[in-house]
Motif scaffolding. Structure first.
Motif: not given
Length: 88
Positions: A11-13, A21-23, A70-74, A80-85
């Protein structure tokens, strides 16, 4: 299911987006900063928990910086972050 093995972002700001962010962590922690937290904070957290549960994530530190997404964006950014993490 693969555990969270590394820090990842998505995502972006920008307006109408959410930065995720996921860790790795020993428990599930969700921190939210949102321009609409007063109105939709509980719904945003619930949606994030749903996505994490669907993806088998039970332990992670999640930081969401929402700019009115929007919820679909969230859901897309979090997935995406989960797959990367997970290194997928």
């Amino acid at each position: 299911m693969n555990p969270i093995i590394q820090k990842a972002t998505a995502g972006t700001m920008e307006s109408s987006d959410v930065y995720v962010e996921l860790e790795p962590c020993d428990s599930l922690e969700i921190a939210l900063e949102s321009v609409v937290e007063g109105q939709f904070g509980d719904a945003i957290r619930a949606s994030a928990r749903d996505v994490l549960r669907e993806l088998g994530v039970t332990a992670a530190r999640v930081r969401l910086i929402d700019r009115g997404a929007l919820d679909c964006v969230l859901r897309a950014r979090l997935e995406t972050a989960v797959m990367r993490a997970k290194g997928e």
